[in-house]
Design an enzyme around this catalytic site. Structure first.
Site, PDB file in Angstrom:
ATOM      1  N   GLY A  39      -0.832 -11.469  -1.264  1.00 37.62           N
ATOM      2  CA  GLY A  39      -0.578 -11.770   0.279  1.00 37.62           C
ATOM      3  C   GLY A  39       1.212 -12.506   0.576  1.00 37.62           C
ATOM      4  O   GLY A  39       2.028 -12.747   1.050  1.00 37.62           O
ATOM      5  N   GLY A  41       3.857 -11.247  -1.054  1.00 37.49           N
ATOM      6  CA  GLY A  41       4.728 -10.389  -1.336  1.00 37.49           C
ATOM      7  C   GLY A  41       5.422 -10.319  -2.091  1.00 37.49           C
ATOM      8  O   GLY A  41       6.202  -9.490  -2.074  1.00 37.49           O
ATOM      9  N   SER A  43       4.254  -7.802  -4.712  1.00 41.78           N
ATOM     10  CA  SER A  43       4.326  -6.036  -4.552  1.00 41.78           C
ATOM     11  C   SER A  43       5.299  -5.711  -3.834  1.00 41.78           C
ATOM     12  O   SER A  43       6.345  -4.625  -4.010  1.00 41.78           O
ATOM     13  CB  SER A  43       2.726  -5.452  -3.854  1.00 41.78           C
ATOM     14  OG  SER A  43       1.590  -5.800  -5.122  1.00 41.78           O
ATOM     15  N   SER A 110      -1.276 -14.626 -11.302  1.00 32.37           N
ATOM     16  CA  SER A 110      -1.410 -15.394 -12.356  1.00 32.37           C
ATOM     17  C   SER A 110      -0.884 -16.855 -11.826  1.00 32.37           C
ATOM     18  O   SER A 110       0.011 -17.621 -12.349  1.00 32.37           O
ATOM     19  CB  SER A 110      -0.023 -15.047 -13.057  1.00 32.37           C
ATOM     20  OG  SER A 110       1.759 -14.866 -12.503  1.00 32.37           O
TER      21      SER A 110
HETATM   22  P1  ADP Z   1       1.094  -9.273  -2.697  1.00 32.72           P
HETATM   23  O1  ADP Z   1       1.013  -8.053  -3.517  1.00 32.72           O
HETATM   24  O2  ADP Z   1       1.703 -11.065  -3.307  1.00 32.72           O
HETATM   25  O3  ADP Z   1      -0.631  -9.649  -2.777  1.00 32.72           O
HETATM   26  P2  ADP Z   1       2.020  -7.816  -0.531  1.00 32.72           P
HETATM   27  O4  ADP Z   1       3.093  -7.572  -0.990  1.00 32.72           O
HETATM   28  O5  ADP Z   1       0.241  -6.910  -1.366  1.00 32.72           O
HETATM   29  O6  ADP Z   1       1.662  -9.198  -1.410  1.00 32.72           O
HETATM   30  O7  ADP Z   1       1.870  -8.051   0.763  1.00 32.72           O
HETATM   31  C1  ADP Z   1       2.341  -8.995   0.888  1.00 32.72           C
HETATM   32  C2  ADP Z   1       2.424  -8.253   3.279  1.00 32.72           C
HETATM   33  O8  ADP Z   1       3.327  -9.790   3.666  1.00 32.72           O
HETATM   34  C3  ADP Z   1       3.402  -7.384   2.785  1.00 32.72           C
HETATM   35  O9  ADP Z   1       2.653  -6.435   4.320  1.00 32.72           O
HETATM   36  C4  ADP Z   1       4.239  -7.630   3.606  1.00 32.72           C
HETATM   37  O10 ADP Z   1       4.756  -6.333   4.757  1.00 32.72           O
HETATM   38  C5  ADP Z   1       4.122  -8.934   4.622  1.00 32.72           C
HETATM   39  N1  ADP Z   1       5.322  -9.408   4.468  1.00 32.72           N
HETATM   40  C6  ADP Z   1       5.998 -10.118   6.029  1.00 32.72           C
HETATM   41  N2  ADP Z   1       7.158 -10.834   5.940  1.00 32.72           N
HETATM   42  C7  ADP Z   1       7.264 -10.995   4.544  1.00 32.72           C
HETATM   43  C8  ADP Z   1       8.400 -11.185   3.230  1.00 32.72           C
HETATM   44  N3  ADP Z   1       9.230 -11.840   3.577  1.00 32.72           N
HETATM   45  N4  ADP Z   1       8.159 -10.812   1.791  1.00 32.72           N
HETATM   46  C9  ADP Z   1       7.444 -10.091   1.636  1.00 32.72           C
HETATM   47  N5  ADP Z   1       6.631  -9.651   2.367  1.00 32.72           N
HETATM   48  C10 ADP Z   1       6.495  -9.743   3.709  1.00 32.72           C
END
Ligand code: ADP
Length: 202
Positions: A39, A41, A43, A110
């Site tokens: 979560g 960010g 992906s 990781s």
């Molecule tokens: P991960 O791949 O690290 O598990 P994801 O990309 O699946 O995380 O999820 C990150 C979530 O956080 C997404 O819903 C994204 O829209 C939200 N988000 C909010 N603010 C940000 C930001 N500044 N950068 C990246 N994602 C963000």
């Protein structure tokens, strides 16, 4: 788990080199290794960065945790040994794609420093760009896109990074993407700037 069981094998060189491929693509291959909590960010940033680079005419590829666990690593779980083997295999795939000349986004929690360093070790100088996608557990838990933190807090997911399993913070990351405070576009701009400044985009 990663000791070699193969003997009597030799590496076959082709007649087309990595340099030939990179010349054709007008870019230098590399792996942007996105590490961070679930979560944080990873992906989202990989997808957005890939889109921008694609529009710039660059050849990219995303390797993403869940996708790889569906196929190549479907026989691995989340124990420390399995996480290590997961990253080792992904490292080898990243290395091959980098050798193919692609700009690879490897998006995986990781959590172990030694595993990430092992990937850095097998790749050539400058081929491995560690990008720490930084967000606090509170930030990630507040987002909880997949509902995983809720399940982890309820004890339904054992060995969940940040809750019941450790995350070892990078200490030599080339890029620090702080998603607590910056937007996705800002993180993408930071990556593109890094690639430009360091000669990956020709
Ligand atoms: P991960 O791949 O690290 O598990 P994801 O990309 O699946 O995380 O999820 C990150 C979530 O956080 C997404 O819903 C994204 O829209 C939200 N988000 C909010 N603010 C940000 C930001 N500044 N950068 C990246 N994602 C963000």
């Amino acid at each position: 788990m990663n000791e070699s069981k193969s003997t009597n094998i030799t590496w076959h060189e082709g007649q087309v080199s990595r340099t030939d491929r990179e010349k054709m693509l007008a870019q230098r291959g590399c792996t942007i290794w996105l590490t961070g909590l679930s979560g944080s960010g990873k992906s989202t940033i990989a997808v957005a960065a890939e889109k921008v680079l694609n529009e710039m005419g660059r050849l990219t590829y995303i390797l993403d945790g869940d996708n790889i666990r569906h196929g190549l690593n479907s026989n691995l779980g989340f124990s420390p040994d399995d996480r290590t083997e997961n990253i080792r295999r992904i490292g080898e795939v990243s290395k091959l794609f980098t050798d193919a000349g692609l700009i690879v986004f490897s998006s995986f929690i990781s959590p172990y420093r030694a595993d990430r360093d092992a990937v850095r070790e097998i790749m050539g100088e400058g081929d491995f760009v560690e990008a720490w996608v930084q967000a606090t557990v509170e930030t990630c838990e507040g987002r909880d896109v997949k509902g995983l933190y809720k399940k982890a807090r309820a004890g339904e997911i054992p060995e969940f990074t940040g809750i019941s399993a450790p995350y070892e913070e990078p200490n030599k990351a080339e890029l620090l993407l702080d998603t607590n405070t910056q937007t996705v576009d800002e993180s993408v701009a930071q990556i593109v700037e890094y690639l430009k400044t360091n000669g990956y985009l020709g």
